[in-house]
Design an enzyme around this catalytic site. Structure first.
Site, mmCIF file in Angstrom:
data_model
loop_
_atom_site.group_PDB
_atom_site.id
_atom_site.type_symbol
_atom_site.label_atom_id
_atom_site.label_comp_id
_atom_site.label_asym_id
_atom_site.label_seq_id
_atom_site.Cartn_x
_atom_site.Cartn_y
_atom_site.Cartn_z
ATOM 1 C CG HIS A 166 -10.050 -5.559 0.618
ATOM 2 N ND1 HIS A 166 -10.249 -6.733 1.312
ATOM 3 C CD2 HIS A 166 -8.717 -5.294 0.712
ATOM 4 C CE1 HIS A 166 -9.096 -7.148 1.825
ATOM 5 N NE2 HIS A 166 -8.152 -6.290 1.465
ATOM 6 C CD GLU A 195 -4.712 -7.703 1.261
ATOM 7 O OE1 GLU A 195 -5.576 -6.977 1.810
ATOM 8 O OE2 GLU A 195 -3.492 -7.512 1.394
ATOM 9 C CG ASN A 231 -0.907 -6.581 -1.733
ATOM 10 O OD1 ASN A 231 -1.510 -7.172 -2.627
ATOM 11 N ND2 ASN A 231 -1.395 -6.453 -0.498
ATOM 12 C CG ASP A 242 -12.844 -8.837 1.724
ATOM 13 O OD1 ASP A 242 -12.845 -7.791 1.045
ATOM 14 O OD2 ASP A 242 -12.282 -8.910 2.840
ATOM 15 C CD GLU A 277 -2.944 -1.343 2.216
ATOM 16 O OE1 GLU A 277 -2.815 -0.611 3.216
ATOM 17 O OE2 GLU A 277 -3.901 -2.128 2.070
HETATM 18 C C1 XIL Z 1 -5.845 -6.541 8.022
HETATM 19 C C2 XIL Z 1 -6.097 -7.742 8.903
HETATM 20 O O1 XIL Z 1 -7.011 -8.605 8.281
HETATM 21 C C3 XIL Z 1 -6.634 -7.290 10.243
HETATM 22 O O2 XIL Z 1 -6.739 -8.392 11.134
HETATM 23 C C4 XIL Z 1 -5.701 -6.246 10.849
HETATM 24 O O3 XIL Z 1 -6.260 -5.765 12.044
HETATM 25 C C5 XIL Z 1 -5.489 -5.100 9.878
HETATM 26 O O4 XIL Z 1 -5.003 -5.615 8.662
HETATM 27 N N1 XIL Z 1 -4.799 -4.632 3.411
HETATM 28 C C6 XIL Z 1 -3.767 -5.459 3.771
HETATM 29 C C7 XIL Z 1 -3.923 -6.395 4.903
HETATM 30 O O5 XIL Z 1 -2.746 -5.500 3.065
HETATM 31 O O6 XIL Z 1 -2.717 -6.631 5.588
HETATM 32 C C8 XIL Z 1 -4.982 -5.936 5.863
HETATM 33 O O7 XIL Z 1 -5.193 -6.949 6.838
HETATM 34 C C9 XIL Z 1 -6.256 -5.593 5.128
HETATM 35 C C10 XIL Z 1 -6.022 -4.484 4.154
#
Ligand code: XIL
Length: 362
Positions: A250, A278, A214, A280, A173
């Site tokens: 996401h 990631e 990422n 969802d 990020e």
């Molecule tokens: C999230 C985890 O799922 C949580 O448990 C934690 O509190 C915060 O991070 N982008 C990412 C991940 O790259 O590492 C994040 O994971 C979600 C957003």
């Protein structure tokens, strides 16, 4: 517990027997042909049959989910999951809690699990502005000191897992949504050179790991994706090692971007691979049948986009059951984002993924 691999092998060669399979499989056992959602054709099995490296999931052994036997029995089923990403265990605050002092206990637990079941491991992550230990956030860094700390951190974690990790999210990020660089402590002390330092340290520590950047909101055509491509081009022109881009994905039900494939092809044209890292797809609660149907369509769309671009290596969901999803605590009023519900029942979203991997239209 019966080994998931053994169960998979058994199911692949032997006629289905009610004793070898969970109760939900009896319907498939009594019909001649398995359906898209049969127990035999789990999501990872379908992903591999479709030519992808894996279908996988994030998993969080910093939380009670790792003491939940039902959760673990499904997580350890290679037929469903061929890849794991530690949702938290390898993040800086857990893995280097004090300067130069590494604690690999939690990370090792996930790495060992992937080896036990023949799964692919994604390392997550090297340098990120969140989940940092106090010694990093409270130091007033100068460039030399922080460059050393970043180099030591990335060398330490990538070196420890060398030979065991398929790909590392070395930088996580780095961009703002408007395409500018995120002005976190790394950028403020080192400008973009922290990215070079991290990637070079990772390559030296594990020459065989694929090195990724990422991020989110780079999955579709737009300002942030263009900025990511420009960052990649800059790194490539400087001879900095970069192999892939992680598309976090996401998403929100009904709002999955329409330019995924076109955008993915732009990364392929840069000579990169990529992965859905990631995934969802959350909905505004309360859930309705219409929202579940739309979510099925949306999961189908994302997996199908990965299938349309050969350098998309695989798809990872950011945990697979609503019981342990990060969504409700992060996005107020939203939830039900995963392919399995909180009672471990497969949702229509599961079918959307399976149908896409089978190459059928929805
Ligand atoms: C999230 C985890 O799922 C949580 O448990 C934690 O509190 C915060 O991070 N982008 C990412 C991940 O790259 O590492 C994040 O994971 C979600 C957003």
């Amino acid at each position: 517990m019966q080994s998931a691999l053994a169960l998979f092998a058994l199911a692949a060669v032997a006629p289905l027997s009610a004793s070898a399979l969970p109760a939900t499989a009896t319907a498939a056992a009594s019909s001649a042909l398995p359906t898209a959602t049969s127990v035999v054709s789990g999501l990872n099995a379908l992903a591999r049959a479709a030519g992808k490296l894996y279908f996988g999931t994030a998993t969080d052994n910093t939380t009670p989910e790792f003491t939940d036997p039902t959760y673990l029995s499904i997580l350890e089923n290679y037929n469903q999951f061929g890849q794991l990403t530690p949702a938290n265990a390898m993040k800086w605050m857990y893995i280097e809690p004090e300067a130069g002092v590494f604690n690999f206990t939690l990370g090792n637990q996930i790495a060992d699990l992937t080896e036990e079941y023949g799964m692919v491991l994604r390392g997550h992550n090297g340098v990120w502005y969140e989940e940092l230990p106090g010694w990093v956030t409270s130091t007033d860094w100068n460039a030399t000191g922080l460059a050393y700390a970043v180099q030591r951190h990335v060398s330490g974690i990538v070196g420890h897992y060398a030979g065991r990790v398929y790909a590392w999210d070395v930088v996580n990020e780095p961009l703002n949504d408007n395409g500018t660089m995120r002005e976190d402590l790394f950028y403020n002390a080192l400008n973009t050179t922290y990215i070079n330092i991290a990637l070079e340290a990772a390559r030296a520590a594990d020459p065989n790991a694929k090195l990724y950047i990422n991020d989110y909101n780079i999955e579709y055509v737009g300002t942030k994706s263009t900025a990511m491509q420009n960052l990649i081009k800059q790194l490539q022109s400087e001879g900095v090692p970069i192999d892939g881009v992680g598309m976090e994905s996401h998403f929100i039900v009904g709002e999955v971007p329409t330019t995924l494939v076109e955008n993915f092809q732009a990364y392929e044209a840069l000579g990169l691979e990529f992965a859905i890292t990631e995934l969802d797809i959350r909905m505004e609660l309360p859930a309705t049948d219409e929202l579940y149907e739309q979510q099925k369509q949306d999961y189908y769309t994302v997996v199908d986009a990965c299938l349309q671009v050969s350098v998309c290596r695989g798809v990872t969901v950011w945990d697979w059951t609503d019981k342990y999803s990060w969504v409700p605590s992060t996005f107020a009023g939203y939830g039900d984002a995963c392919p399995w519900d909180a009672n471990y029942t497969r949702k229509p979203a599961y079918d959307g993924i399976a149908i896409a991997f089978e190459g059928q239209s929805i």
